[in-house]
Scaffold this motif. Sequence first.
Motif, PDB file in Angstrom:
ATOM      1  N   CYS A 112      -3.416 -49.048 -34.732  1.00 28.35           N
ATOM      2  CA  CYS A 112      -2.771 -48.636 -35.979  1.00 28.35           C
ATOM      3  C   CYS A 112      -3.371 -47.328 -36.483  1.00 28.35           C
ATOM      4  CB  CYS A 112      -2.939 -49.725 -37.029  1.00 28.35           C
ATOM      5  SG  CYS A 112      -2.163 -51.286 -36.568  1.00 28.35           S
ATOM      6  N   THR A 113      -3.812 -46.505 -35.578  1.00 24.11           N
ATOM      7  CA  THR A 113      -4.475 -45.258 -35.949  1.00 24.11           C
ATOM      8  C   THR A 113      -3.568 -44.366 -36.789  1.00 24.11           C
ATOM      9  OG1 THR A 113      -5.749 -45.377 -33.905  1.00 24.11           O
ATOM     10  CG2 THR A 113      -5.731 -43.270 -35.049  1.00 24.11           C
ATOM     11  N   GLY A 114      -2.310 -44.259 -36.408  1.00 22.99           N
ATOM     12  CA  GLY A 114      -1.374 -43.414 -37.150  1.00 22.99           C
ATOM     13  C   GLY A 114      -1.214 -43.863 -38.590  1.00 22.99           C
ATOM     14  N   GLN A 115      -1.038 -45.156 -38.798  1.00 21.38           N
ATOM     15  CA  GLN A 115      -0.879 -45.694 -40.145  1.00 21.38           C
ATOM     16  C   GLN A 115      -2.166 -45.534 -40.949  1.00 21.38           C
ATOM     17  OE1 GLN A 115       0.021 -47.150 -37.329  1.00 21.38           O
ATOM     18  NE2 GLN A 115       2.140 -47.813 -37.511  1.00 21.38           N
ATOM     19  N   TYR A 116      -3.293 -45.707 -40.269  1.00 24.26           N
ATOM     20  CA  TYR A 116      -4.588 -45.546 -40.937  1.00 24.26           C
ATOM     21  C   TYR A 116      -4.743 -44.115 -41.458  1.00 24.26           C
ATOM     22  CZ  TYR A 116      -9.681 -45.340 -41.495  1.00 24.26           C
ATOM     23  OH  TYR A 116     -10.948 -45.163 -41.988  1.00 24.26           O
ATOM     24  N   PHE A 117      -4.449 -43.145 -40.603  1.00 22.83           N
ATOM     25  CA  PHE A 117      -4.572 -41.747 -41.018  1.00 22.83           C
ATOM     26  C   PHE A 117      -3.518 -41.357 -42.045  1.00 22.83           C
ATOM     27  CE2 PHE A 117      -7.123 -41.205 -37.063  1.00 22.83           C
ATOM     28  CZ  PHE A 117      -8.277 -40.779 -37.688  1.00 22.83           C
ATOM     29  N   ASP A 118      -2.334 -41.947 -41.979  1.00 19.27           N
ATOM     30  CA  ASP A 118      -1.311 -41.684 -43.002  1.00 19.27           C
ATOM     31  C   ASP A 118      -1.811 -42.119 -44.376  1.00 19.27           C
ATOM     32  OD1 ASP A 118       0.437 -40.666 -41.120  1.00 19.27           O
ATOM     33  OD2 ASP A 118       1.675 -42.499 -41.014  1.00 19.27           O
ATOM     34  N   TYR A 119      -2.449 -43.280 -44.427  1.00 19.34           N
ATOM     35  CA  TYR A 119      -2.975 -43.787 -45.698  1.00 19.34           C
ATOM     36  C   TYR A 119      -4.055 -42.860 -46.251  1.00 19.34           C
ATOM     37  CZ  TYR A 119      -5.615 -46.664 -48.961  1.00 19.34           C
ATOM     38  OH  TYR A 119      -6.296 -47.117 -50.066  1.00 19.34           O
ATOM     39  N   TRP A 120      -5.038 -42.520 -45.429  1.00 17.30           N
ATOM     40  CA  TRP A 120      -6.138 -41.687 -45.920  1.00 17.30           C
ATOM     41  C   TRP A 120      -5.705 -40.256 -46.194  1.00 17.30           C
ATOM     42  CZ3 TRP A 120      -9.947 -43.402 -48.487  1.00 17.30           C
ATOM     43  CH2 TRP A 120     -10.358 -44.716 -48.290  1.00 17.30           C
ATOM     44  N   SER A 121      -4.688 -39.789 -45.493  1.00 18.59           N
ATOM     45  CA  SER A 121      -4.137 -38.465 -45.779  1.00 18.59           C
ATOM     46  C   SER A 121      -3.510 -38.460 -47.170  1.00 18.59           C
ATOM     47  CB  SER A 121      -3.099 -38.094 -44.727  1.00 18.59           C
ATOM     48  OG  SER A 121      -2.512 -36.858 -45.027  1.00 18.59           O
ATOM     49  N   CYS A 122      -2.796 -39.513 -47.505  1.00 15.68           N
ATOM     50  CA  CYS A 122      -2.198 -39.643 -48.840  1.00 15.68           C
ATOM     51  C   CYS A 122      -3.284 -39.653 -49.912  1.00 15.68           C
ATOM     52  CB  CYS A 122      -1.373 -40.930 -48.909  1.00 15.68           C
ATOM     53  SG  CYS A 122      -0.686 -41.281 -50.542  1.00 15.68           S
ATOM     54  N   VAL A 123      -4.329 -40.429 -49.693  1.00 14.64           N
ATOM     55  CA  VAL A 123      -5.431 -40.502 -50.660  1.00 14.64           C
ATOM     56  C   VAL A 123      -6.095 -39.132 -50.796  1.00 14.64           C
ATOM     57  CG1 VAL A 123      -7.695 -41.522 -51.141  1.00 14.64           C
ATOM     58  CG2 VAL A 123      -5.844 -42.966 -50.287  1.00 14.64           C
ATOM     59  N   ASP A 124      -6.368 -38.478 -49.677  1.00 14.77           N
ATOM     60  CA  ASP A 124      -7.028 -37.165 -49.710  1.00 14.77           C
ATOM     61  C   ASP A 124      -6.191 -36.123 -50.439  1.00 14.77           C
ATOM     62  OD1 ASP A 124      -9.290 -38.061 -48.437  1.00 14.77           O
ATOM     63  OD2 ASP A 124      -8.688 -37.348 -46.454  1.00 14.77           O
ATOM     64  N   LYS A 125      -4.873 -36.120 -50.216  1.00  5.40           N
ATOM     65  CA  LYS A 125      -3.999 -35.159 -50.890  1.00  5.40           C
ATOM     66  C   LYS A 125      -3.993 -35.379 -52.396  1.00  5.40           C
ATOM     67  CE  LYS A 125      -0.946 -34.234 -47.037  1.00  5.40           C
ATOM     68  NZ  LYS A 125       0.380 -34.450 -46.451  1.00  5.40           N
ATOM     69  N   CYS A 126      -4.117 -36.620 -52.805  1.00  6.35           N
ATOM     70  CA  CYS A 126      -4.170 -36.944 -54.232  1.00  6.35           C
ATOM     71  C   CYS A 126      -5.521 -36.545 -54.835  1.00  6.35           C
ATOM     72  CB  CYS A 126      -3.916 -38.437 -54.413  1.00  6.35           C
ATOM     73  SG  CYS A 126      -4.112 -39.028 -56.095  1.00  6.35           S
ATOM     74  N   VAL A 127      -6.592 -36.770 -54.091  1.00  2.00           N
ATOM     75  CA  VAL A 127      -7.957 -36.510 -54.583  1.00  2.00           C
ATOM     76  C   VAL A 127      -8.275 -35.023 -54.652  1.00  2.00           C
ATOM     77  CG1 VAL A 127     -10.400 -36.727 -53.936  1.00  2.00           C
ATOM     78  CG2 VAL A 127      -8.928 -38.721 -53.844  1.00  2.00           C
ATOM     79  N   ALA A 128      -7.813 -34.246 -53.696  1.00  2.00           N
ATOM     80  CA  ALA A 128      -8.230 -32.846 -53.542  1.00  2.00           C
ATOM     81  C   ALA A 128      -8.132 -32.008 -54.814  1.00  2.00           C
ATOM     82  CB  ALA A 128      -7.467 -32.189 -52.406  1.00  2.00           C
ATOM     83  N   PRO A 129      -7.002 -31.980 -55.524  1.00  2.00           N
ATOM     84  CA  PRO A 129      -6.939 -31.117 -56.702  1.00  2.00           C
ATOM     85  C   PRO A 129      -7.970 -31.469 -57.773  1.00  2.00           C
ATOM     86  CG  PRO A 129      -4.740 -31.871 -56.092  1.00  2.00           C
ATOM     87  CD  PRO A 129      -5.721 -32.628 -55.252  1.00  2.00           C
ATOM     88  N   SER A 130      -8.211 -32.751 -57.970  1.00  2.00           N
ATOM     89  CA  SER A 130      -9.192 -33.172 -58.986  1.00  2.00           C
ATOM     90  C   SER A 130     -10.612 -32.922 -58.520  1.00  2.00           C
ATOM     91  CB  SER A 130      -9.036 -34.663 -59.280  1.00  2.00           C
ATOM     92  OG  SER A 130      -7.727 -34.955 -59.679  1.00  2.00           O
ATOM     93  N   LEU A 131     -10.864 -33.168 -57.249  1.00  2.00           N
ATOM     94  CA  LEU A 131     -12.226 -33.054 -56.729  1.00  2.00           C
ATOM     95  C   LEU A 131     -12.699 -31.611 -56.709  1.00  2.00           C
ATOM     96  CD1 LEU A 131     -14.659 -34.462 -55.414  1.00  2.00           C
ATOM     97  CD2 LEU A 131     -13.554 -34.107 -53.216  1.00  2.00           C
ATOM     98  N   PHE A 132     -11.863 -30.690 -56.269  1.00  2.00           N
ATOM     99  CA  PHE A 132     -12.304 -29.318 -56.116  1.00  2.00           C
ATOM    100  C   PHE A 132     -12.563 -28.636 -57.446  1.00  2.00           C
ATOM    101  CE2 PHE A 132     -10.538 -29.955 -51.834  1.00  2.00           C
ATOM    102  CZ  PHE A 132     -11.693 -29.657 -51.129  1.00  2.00           C
ATOM    103  N   THR A 133     -11.998 -29.140 -58.532  1.00  2.51           N
ATOM    104  CA  THR A 133     -12.315 -28.566 -59.843  1.00  2.51           C
ATOM    105  C   THR A 133     -13.687 -29.025 -60.326  1.00  2.51           C
ATOM    106  OG1 THR A 133     -11.220 -30.355 -61.049  1.00  2.51           O
ATOM    107  CG2 THR A 133      -9.887 -28.434 -60.499  1.00  2.51           C
ATOM    108  N   LYS A 134     -14.199 -30.122 -59.757  1.00  2.00           N
ATOM    109  CA  LYS A 134     -15.502 -30.673 -60.168  1.00  2.00           C
ATOM    110  C   LYS A 134     -16.655 -30.176 -59.330  1.00  2.00           C
ATOM    111  CE  LYS A 134     -13.711 -33.432 -63.260  1.00  2.00           C
ATOM    112  NZ  LYS A 134     -13.854 -33.172 -64.658  1.00  2.00           N
ATOM    113  N   LEU A 135     -16.386 -29.575 -58.174  1.00  2.00           N
ATOM    114  CA  LEU A 135     -17.458 -29.119 -57.300  1.00  2.00           C
ATOM    115  C   LEU A 135     -18.163 -27.894 -57.904  1.00  2.00           C
ATOM    116  CD1 LEU A 135     -15.801 -29.403 -53.795  1.00  2.00           C
ATOM    117  CD2 LEU A 135     -17.432 -30.951 -54.835  1.00  2.00           C
ATOM    118  N   LYS A 136     -19.442 -27.840 -57.657  1.00  3.50           N
ATOM    119  CA  LYS A 136     -20.234 -26.705 -58.168  1.00  3.50           C
ATOM    120  C   LYS A 136     -20.688 -25.834 -57.036  1.00  3.50           C
ATOM    121  CE  LYS A 136     -21.811 -29.198 -62.157  1.00  3.50           C
ATOM    122  NZ  LYS A 136     -22.907 -29.657 -62.947  1.00  3.50           N
TER     123      LYS A 136
END
Length: 69
Positions: free
Chosen positions: A45-69
Motif C-alpha cells: 500500500c505504498t502509493g496510498q501511504y504516500f498519498d496520505y502523507w503528501s496531503c498532510v505535508d501540503k497542508c502543514v507546509a504553509p503554516s510550518l515555514f512561517t514559524k521556522l527561524k
Amino acid sequence: MADEEPVDQKKYFEDGCKPKCVKQLRSYEACVKRIQGDESGNKHCTGQYFDYWSCVDKCVAPSLFTKLK
C-alpha cells in the motif's frame, strides 16, 4: 533557557491537518485491510501511504515555514 530542547512544531501542525486528509487515510486503511492475508509479500500500500502523507505535508507546509527561524 538556552539549554531547553526545541519543540518540533511539525507534529503540532500535522495533528491539525490529519482530519483534512481523511479520504487518503481511508484509502490507505482499506488497502491494508485488503492485503492483510497476502503472504507472498508482492502486494503493498505504498502509493496510498504516500498519498496520505503528501496531503498532510501540503497542508502543514504553509503554516510550518512561517514559524521556522
